[in-house]
Write a protein that holds these residues in place. Structure first.
Motif, PDB file in Angstrom:
ATOM      1  N   ARG A  35       0.843  -1.191   0.000  1.00 37.30           N
ATOM      2  CA  ARG A  35       0.000   0.000   0.000  1.00 37.30           C
ATOM      3  C   ARG A  35       0.872   1.232   0.000  1.00 37.30           C
ATOM      4  O   ARG A  35       1.702   1.411   0.882  1.00 37.30           O
ATOM      5  CB  ARG A  35      -0.913  -0.006   1.228  1.00 37.30           C
ATOM      6  N   TYR A  37       3.390   4.338  -1.737  1.00 43.45           N
ATOM      7  CA  TYR A  37       4.482   4.668  -2.652  1.00 43.45           C
ATOM      8  C   TYR A  37       5.784   4.006  -2.227  1.00 43.45           C
ATOM      9  O   TYR A  37       6.108   4.005  -1.042  1.00 43.45           O
ATOM     10  CB  TYR A  37       4.724   6.176  -2.644  1.00 43.45           C
ATOM     11  N   ARG A  59      -1.078  10.713  -6.863  1.00 39.59           N
ATOM     12  CA  ARG A  59      -2.226   9.869  -7.192  1.00 39.59           C
ATOM     13  C   ARG A  59      -2.699   9.128  -5.939  1.00 39.59           C
ATOM     14  O   ARG A  59      -1.906   8.688  -5.122  1.00 39.59           O
ATOM     15  CB  ARG A  59      -1.800   8.872  -8.279  1.00 39.59           C
ATOM     16  N   TYR A  61      -4.381   5.982  -3.785  1.00 39.12           N
ATOM     17  CA  TYR A  61      -4.041   4.569  -3.864  1.00 39.12           C
ATOM     18  C   TYR A  61      -4.825   3.774  -2.841  1.00 39.12           C
ATOM     19  O   TYR A  61      -5.362   4.317  -1.884  1.00 39.12           O
ATOM     20  CB  TYR A  61      -2.544   4.336  -3.660  1.00 39.12           C
ATOM     21  N   ALA A  74       4.931   0.123  -9.745  1.00 38.36           N
ATOM     22  CA  ALA A  74       4.916   1.554  -9.464  1.00 38.36           C
ATOM     23  C   ALA A  74       5.729   2.183 -10.586  1.00 38.36           C
ATOM     24  O   ALA A  74       6.824   1.715 -10.910  1.00 38.36           O
ATOM     25  CB  ALA A  74       5.542   1.856  -8.107  1.00 38.36           C
ATOM     26  N   PRO A 122       2.107   5.405  -7.025  1.00 35.88           N
ATOM     27  CA  PRO A 122       1.883   4.362  -6.025  1.00 35.88           C
ATOM     28  C   PRO A 122       1.866   2.974  -6.658  1.00 35.88           C
ATOM     29  O   PRO A 122       1.662   2.828  -7.866  1.00 35.88           O
ATOM     30  CB  PRO A 122       0.502   4.715  -5.463  1.00 35.88           C
ATOM     31  N   ASN A 124       0.356  -0.253  -7.922  1.00 37.26           N
ATOM     32  CA  ASN A 124      -0.983  -0.572  -8.405  1.00 37.26           C
ATOM     33  C   ASN A 124      -0.903  -1.673  -9.452  1.00 37.26           C
ATOM     34  O   ASN A 124       0.187  -2.016  -9.929  1.00 37.26           O
ATOM     35  CB  ASN A 124      -1.690   0.668  -8.950  1.00 37.26           C
TER      36      ASN A 124
END
Length: 129
Positions: A35, A37, A59, A61, A74, A122, A124
């Protein structure tokens, strides 16, 4: 976090920017969650940092749950050349701290930050910056 394998995806250029995903692959036999960055900086061959660490893209997340053998990424970004400012010298490695980790991984990655732009998005699964 020792069950994460970090590698680089495929570089892409778009609209004056260069994007390069950092891939986080779960190598364990159980799911793990990431979870936020990662911390990212550029190092030379002697492992000295070149320029400032990456700033966050801003952004939003959520938590990414990775099943065994699955990956998330990322994305790091800079300008595609000296647009509005000079480029740093090219680094040999990216030093990456996964979110919520104090242990870094060095990934062989020739990276040049230009125009004072070095950002990271982040973690994702959409490949989004």
């Amino acid at each position: 976090m020792s069950d994460l394998y970090l590698s680089m995806g495929r570089k892409e250029g778009a609209a004056g920017s260069l994007y390069w995903p950092i891939r986080f692959t779960n190598t364990s036999t159980t799911s793990c969650a990431l979870r936020g960055y990662p911390g990212v900086s550029v190092l030379d061959t002697a492992h000295h940092q070149i320029g400032p660490a990456a700033t966050r893209s801003g952004r939003s997340y959520g938590t990414v749950t990775l099943a065994p053998a699955h990956s998330a990424s990322a994305v790091v970004r800079t300008t595609n050349g000296p647009i509005g400012g000079p480029c740093q010298r090219t680094g040999t490695y990216l030093r990456v701290y996964p979110p919520a980790s104090h242990t870094a991984t060095l990934i062989p990655a020739p990276w040049t930050s230009c125009s004072g732009v070095f950002q990271v998005g982040p973690v994702n699964v959409e490949g989004a910056f």
